[in-house]
Every structure is written in C-alpha cells, then in structure tokens.
Design a protein around this motif. Structure first.
Motif, PDB file in Angstrom:
ATOM      1  N   SER A 122       0.802  -1.224   0.000  1.00  0.00           N
ATOM      2  CA  SER A 122       0.000   0.000   0.000  1.00  0.00           C
ATOM      3  C   SER A 122       0.836   1.277   0.000  1.00  0.00           C
ATOM      4  CB  SER A 122      -0.948   0.018   1.207  1.00  0.00           C
ATOM      5  OG  SER A 122      -0.230   0.144   2.419  1.00  0.00           O
ATOM      6  N   MET A 123       2.163   1.175   0.227  1.00  0.00           N
ATOM      7  CA  MET A 123       3.002   2.371   0.292  1.00  0.00           C
ATOM      8  C   MET A 123       4.115   2.366  -0.758  1.00  0.00           C
ATOM      9  SD  MET A 123       1.712   4.304   2.636  1.00  0.00           S
ATOM     10  CE  MET A 123       3.005   5.450   3.120  1.00  0.00           C
ATOM     11  N   LEU A 171      -6.004   8.210   6.914  1.00  0.00           N
ATOM     12  CA  LEU A 171      -4.759   7.505   6.614  1.00  0.00           C
ATOM     13  C   LEU A 171      -4.732   7.200   5.119  1.00  0.00           C
ATOM     14  CD1 LEU A 171      -4.693   5.046   9.650  1.00  0.00           C
ATOM     15  CD2 LEU A 171      -3.526   7.240   9.432  1.00  0.00           C
ATOM     16  N   LEU A 172      -3.744   7.762   4.434  1.00  0.00           N
ATOM     17  CA  LEU A 172      -3.689   7.663   2.983  1.00  0.00           C
ATOM     18  C   LEU A 172      -2.652   6.643   2.538  1.00  0.00           C
ATOM     19  CD1 LEU A 172      -3.769  11.457   2.030  1.00  0.00           C
ATOM     20  CD2 LEU A 172      -5.700   9.886   2.270  1.00  0.00           C
ATOM     21  N   PRO A 173      -3.074   5.681   1.705  1.00  0.00           N
ATOM     22  CA  PRO A 173      -2.089   4.770   1.103  1.00  0.00           C
ATOM     23  C   PRO A 173      -1.338   5.501   0.004  1.00  0.00           C
ATOM     24  CG  PRO A 173      -4.246   4.348   0.182  1.00  0.00           C
ATOM     25  CD  PRO A 173      -4.439   5.407   1.240  1.00  0.00           C
ATOM     26  N   ARG A 174      -0.236   4.931  -0.440  1.00  0.00           N
ATOM     27  CA  ARG A 174       0.520   5.499  -1.557  1.00  0.00           C
ATOM     28  C   ARG A 174       0.591   4.465  -2.671  1.00  0.00           C
ATOM     29  NH1 ARG A 174       1.124   9.671  -3.115  1.00  0.00           N
ATOM     30  NH2 ARG A 174       3.384   9.926  -3.335  1.00  0.00           N
ATOM     31  N   ASN A 175      -0.593   3.972  -2.995  1.00  0.00           N
ATOM     32  CA  ASN A 175      -0.787   3.010  -4.065  1.00  0.00           C
ATOM     33  C   ASN A 175      -2.231   3.195  -4.521  1.00  0.00           C
ATOM     34  OD1 ASN A 175      -1.447   0.735  -5.623  1.00  0.00           O
ATOM     35  ND2 ASN A 175      -0.113  -0.632  -4.454  1.00  0.00           N
ATOM     36  N   PRO A 176      -2.480   3.547  -5.785  1.00  0.00           N
ATOM     37  CA  PRO A 176      -3.843   3.845  -6.234  1.00  0.00           C
ATOM     38  C   PRO A 176      -4.803   2.666  -6.142  1.00  0.00           C
ATOM     39  CG  PRO A 176      -2.323   3.725  -8.103  1.00  0.00           C
ATOM     40  CD  PRO A 176      -1.480   3.708  -6.864  1.00  0.00           C
ATOM     41  N   HIS A 177      -4.284   1.477  -5.937  1.00  0.00           N
ATOM     42  CA  HIS A 177      -5.148   0.298  -5.826  1.00  0.00           C
ATOM     43  C   HIS A 177      -5.659   0.087  -4.403  1.00  0.00           C
ATOM     44  CE1 HIS A 177      -4.209  -0.758  -9.930  1.00  0.00           C
ATOM     45  NE2 HIS A 177      -2.908  -0.731  -9.661  1.00  0.00           N
TER      46      HIS A 177
END
Length: 202
Positions: A122-123, A171-177
């Motif tokens: 996710s990151m 909380l933001l992931p760094r993966n658009p999926h």
C-alpha cells in the motif's frame, strides 16, 4: 570558556537538536538555521566552538559533533524488530518483538525506537515495499503529511501517510489500488510512531 553571542546561539542550537532528535545537525541544516550562504561560514563557527572546548568532532564531519563533557554515543542502535502485532496491543508489547537488530544510528532521522516488518504494497509510491523493515520513532503525535505507524482496530498495525483536517484524521495509502482509511472514533485507534527510514534486504 568565553563565547561570542553568535557562537553561544550555535552551541544552543546544537544542544537543542541533539536533545530533540538524538543527532547533531548537518552543515546544510546549520546554514538554513542561521541564514549562512556558504558551508564555510558554518564550518568556521564549529571550528571556533572546538577551539573553545565546547564541542568535539571529526574533521569536516558535522554528524560526529559531541558536546563537551557529554558521554559519547555509540554508533549503533539495538532496535527491537516488531513482527505481527495483535489488535489492541501496543506496538512494543512483549509478544510482538521478534528479536533485536543492530543498525547504524546515523542512517535515520529522527533516531528510531523500533523496526517494523512491512506487509503489503500500500506504500509503494513512497518507496516502502513488502518485506522492508521500517524504522519508527515511538510517539502518539504526528503532523499532517507525515508517514505514521498506527494501530487500527482489528486490522492491527498499518503504515500510511497522515492527512489532518481540523480534528479529522485520514490515513492515505501510496498506491492507487488501495483506498484511504478513515479511523472510526469508536474503535481502537492510536498513532504509535512516525517513520524514520527503512532497511531493505539485498
């Protein structure tokens, strides 16, 4: 030991940075803090402090600064490696620590308290990959935009980028999926630490 006003300001800044982060500032950070246009200006002030007996350092290596009379810090840290963390358990609970790992203390900023094994992708856009060992500084506080290690209900521990708007946290992931996470105020949620860097197996 007699110092000029500016030399005392530099010494106070060094002491504050070492006390706060566990590391002395870099030459670039000194330049920014005091508005100096060249590295030479920073070096001259450090040389004056050495001559006055206020600090010790290896030649041309600001990261080796030691305050006079301070106990020399070892170059390595023994960090607990945290494995899978049960929901509701603090990140450094006895059951979550797999072993300790010796790391170079100069690799990270701020100085970390633990290593956490990353699970998932996710990151990945922040360069954090599945299997990496993330270094974290234990703290319940974090600023908007920082990467945090958080405890999130039944999901256990997660690593995400913190978005703060007023009293609302996301909380933001760094993966658009992957989708953002909006912590439920009724569930077990806490920021356990902030990201300091990572180790990756070759």
């Amino acid at each position: 030991m007699t110092l000029t006003d500016r030399q005392q300001q530099v010494l106070d800044y060094l002491r504050q940075q070492i006390d706060t982060t566990g590391l002395p500032p870099t030459i670039h950070e000194l330049m920014q803090a005091f508005g100096w246009a060249s590295p030479r200006a920073a070096s001259k002030h450090l040389e004056a402090l050495i001559a006055a007996g206020a600090i010790e350092m290896a030649p041309h290596k600001a990261r080796t600064i030691q305050l006079a009379g301070a106990r020399r810090r070892p170059d390595t840290l023994e960090l607990p490696l945290v494995g899978r963390v049960a929901a509701g358990e603090p990140i450094l609970s006895d059951g979550s620590v797999e072993r300790t790992v010796a790391v170079d203390r100069w690799m990270f900023r701020p100085s970390p308290d633990f290593l956490l094994r990353v699970e998932g992708d996710s990151m990945i856009d922040d360069g954090i990959l599945d299997g990496d060992l993330v270094a974290g500084k234990a703290t319940p506080d974090a600023e908007h935009g920082q990467i945090v290690i958080a405890r999130l209900g039944d999901a256990g521990i997660t690593i995400k980028r913190l978005h703060k708007r007023g009293r609302t946290l996301r909380l933001l992931p760094r993966n658009p999926h992957h989708a953002p996470i909006d912590p439920d105020p009724t569930e077990d949620f806490a920021i356990e630490g902030i990201y300091c860097g990572l180790l990756r197996r070759a």
